[in-house]
Design an enzyme around this catalytic site. Structure first.
Site, short mmCIF file in Angstrom:
data_model
loop_
_atom_site.label_atom_id
_atom_site.label_comp_id
_atom_site.label_asym_id
_atom_site.label_seq_id
_atom_site.Cartn_x
_atom_site.Cartn_y
_atom_site.Cartn_z
N HIS A 17 -13.22 89.14 34.04
CA HIS A 17 -12.61 89.79 32.88
C HIS A 17 -13.47 90.90 32.30
CE1 HIS A 17 -8.96 87.53 31.86
NE2 HIS A 17 -9.57 86.45 32.30
N GLU A 58 -13.62 78.01 25.11
CA GLU A 58 -12.23 78.51 25.12
C GLU A 58 -11.44 77.80 26.21
OE1 GLU A 58 -9.91 82.80 25.68
OE2 GLU A 58 -11.95 82.53 26.44
N HIS A 59 -11.98 77.81 27.43
CA HIS A 59 -11.38 77.08 28.55
C HIS A 59 -12.40 76.06 29.05
CE1 HIS A 59 -9.96 81.34 28.72
NE2 HIS A 59 -8.77 80.78 28.90
N HIS A 68 -1.07 72.49 -19.45
CA HIS A 68 -0.37 71.91 -18.31
C HIS A 68 0.39 70.65 -18.76
CE1 HIS A 68 -2.84 74.62 -16.00
NE2 HIS A 68 -2.38 74.17 -14.84
#
Length: 446
Positions: free
Chosen positions: A277, A343-344, A436
């Site tokens: 890559h 990642e993998h 509130h």
């Protein structure tokens, strides 16, 4: 021919804390902060001047300037018509399998009845408009078109736009446009809006929109997903106050947990495939077998002889982000890969399913000898847009859920509110926010 040798990290006979283990593991990454000052003026200029600015930056950085940002619909149709038959068939299978997996991820609304008249419903509502970024660079990524578009469609997103950089080398009808295979993939998925713009300027244009050169409006998006280089990542960081983003993606990475049952040819091929890559890609082997480590080095040496991008691969495998990590046993290996949070992650061990069940931190887990990362990149049906740089410890990959927002719908009758009014008032007073409580008490004044 000298044998290539992966860098070594030897953790055998060492007892490390979690912090020490993280520090000992190989990690590359990029310094996004360093380029933010460069990218911010680009984002601000595109926010002010829109498409004109984006096209100017594209011409400066990429050497190509389309006539307009939006790709004509006719060119999408033409790209699909001219697509190679084998590539078309492969994309159709990838789309079919990815749709099947992501359709099953669609959440359903849940209704919780807390008591008579007291109901909370969680509705899952898709993001209205999303921008899907598909990078250019070293490779062409029609698979990233599939991985971004399919989960958005499965979530029910009505409006999709793909942004991808125009390619300087395109000729003929596709001159000044994104790669025709990207356009064809968009057409196969039914996406009709594609912008010929990339880089930081593309992210900024998605976030802020503006008028195209022909006067047509380029509507801004609500969310941007998809990976890119460091400049894309910096632009996503800057724009996240304007739009939602999926993640800040770093360089891709693979970790392989393997023992002496693994085939070194498989392991080497998978490490090389990820290194293909990018020179900054990380390939990490974790093993308790010194013999396997040596055999993998020998296989890498042999396979590099026929690797097309061998110099890129060699640089990635030699970098500080890549290494063979030697451990005492598989149990330690599990601890190491959980700390690394790849990642993998591939599991190539005896009883790979059992080992995989013990993994808590990974973007995606590939189990056994016949589930390589390449399968997940294209045809597993899973998504390949995954967390990097250790963020798998706390984040998930792209999925149908990415494009859904959970909205709580609260319904109470008068009696149901009265039933808890005292508790609301008590907690409001405890937090020194008495108004509130007054907002509840006044409903019961007569």
């Amino acid at each position: 021919m000298s044998t290539f040798r992966m860098p070594r990290v030897d953790l055998r006979d060492r007892s490390l804390s979690a912090a020490q283990l993280r520090a000992a593991l190989p990690r590359g990454g990029v310094d996004v902060d360093a380029v933010v000052p460069v990218v911010r003026p680009i984002v601000e200029d595109v926010a002010e001047r829109g498409a004109a600015a984006a096209l100017e930056y594209g011409e400066r950085f990429d050497g190509v300037r389309p006539a307009a940002v939006r790709v004509p619909a006719a060119e999408l149709t033409a790209a699909a018509a001219e697509l190679d038959d084998d590539v078309r068939a492969a994309l159709e299978i990838a789309i079919e399998r990815t749709r099947a997996v992501h359709a099953d991820q669609r959440r359903t609304d849940t209704v919780t009845e807390l008591g008579p008249g007291a109901v909370v419903t969680e509705r899952w509502v898709p993001v209205e408009r999303v921008g899907l970024y598909v990078p250019g660079g070293n490779a062409v990524y029609p698979s990233s078109v599939v991985m971004n578009v399919v989960p958005a469609q499965a979530a029910g997103v009505d409006s999709l736009v793909i942004a991808s950089p125009p390619q300087r080398d395109n000729t003929g009808a596709f001159a000044g446009l994104p790669h025709p295979t990207i356009l064809a993939a968009a057409a196969l998925l039914g996406v009709r809006e594609v912008w010929a713009v990339g880089g930081a300027q593309g992210i900024a244009l998605l976030a802020y929109g503006g008028a195209d050169t022909d006067g047509a409006e380029l509507d801004p998006v609500d969310m941007i997903t998809g990976p890119g280089n460091i400049y894309v990542t910096a632009a996503k960081r800057i724009c996240r106050s304007q739009v939602g983003i999926d993640a800040e993606a770093g360089p891709t990475e693979i970790a392989i947990l393997a023992d002496d049952t693994a085939d070194p040819a498989h392991v080497a091929a998978d490490l090389i495939s990820q290194a293909e890559h990018d020179e900054m890609a990380a390939s990490v082997l974790v093993t308790d077998s010194a013999e396997l480590a040596e055999s993998v080095d020998a296989e890498i040496t042999a396979q590099l002889e026929t690797t097309v991008h061998r110099e890129r691969v060699r640089t990635a495998l030699s970098g500080p982000q890549s290494a063979t990590v030697l451990v005492d046993d598989t149990d330690t290996g599990v601890r190491v890969v959980n700390a690394y949070a790849a990642e993998h992650l591939e599991i190539q061990t005896a009883d790979a399913p059992g080992v995989a069940a013990r993994i808590r931190s990974a973007g995606a887990i590939f189990v056994g000898a016949y589930a390589p990362v390449s399968l997940g990149d294209y045809c597993a049906g899973s998504n390949h847009v995954l967390p990097t740089a250790g963020s798998a410890r706390h984040s998930s990959g792209l999925s149908t859920q990415t494009f859904l927002r959970g909205i709580h719908v609260i319904e109470h009758t008068e009696a149901a509110l009265k039933d808890v009014a005292g508790h609301v008032i008590a907690l409001a007073n405890a937090e020194q926010l008495p108004s509130h409580g007054e907002a509840v008490r006044r409903r019961f004044e007569r």
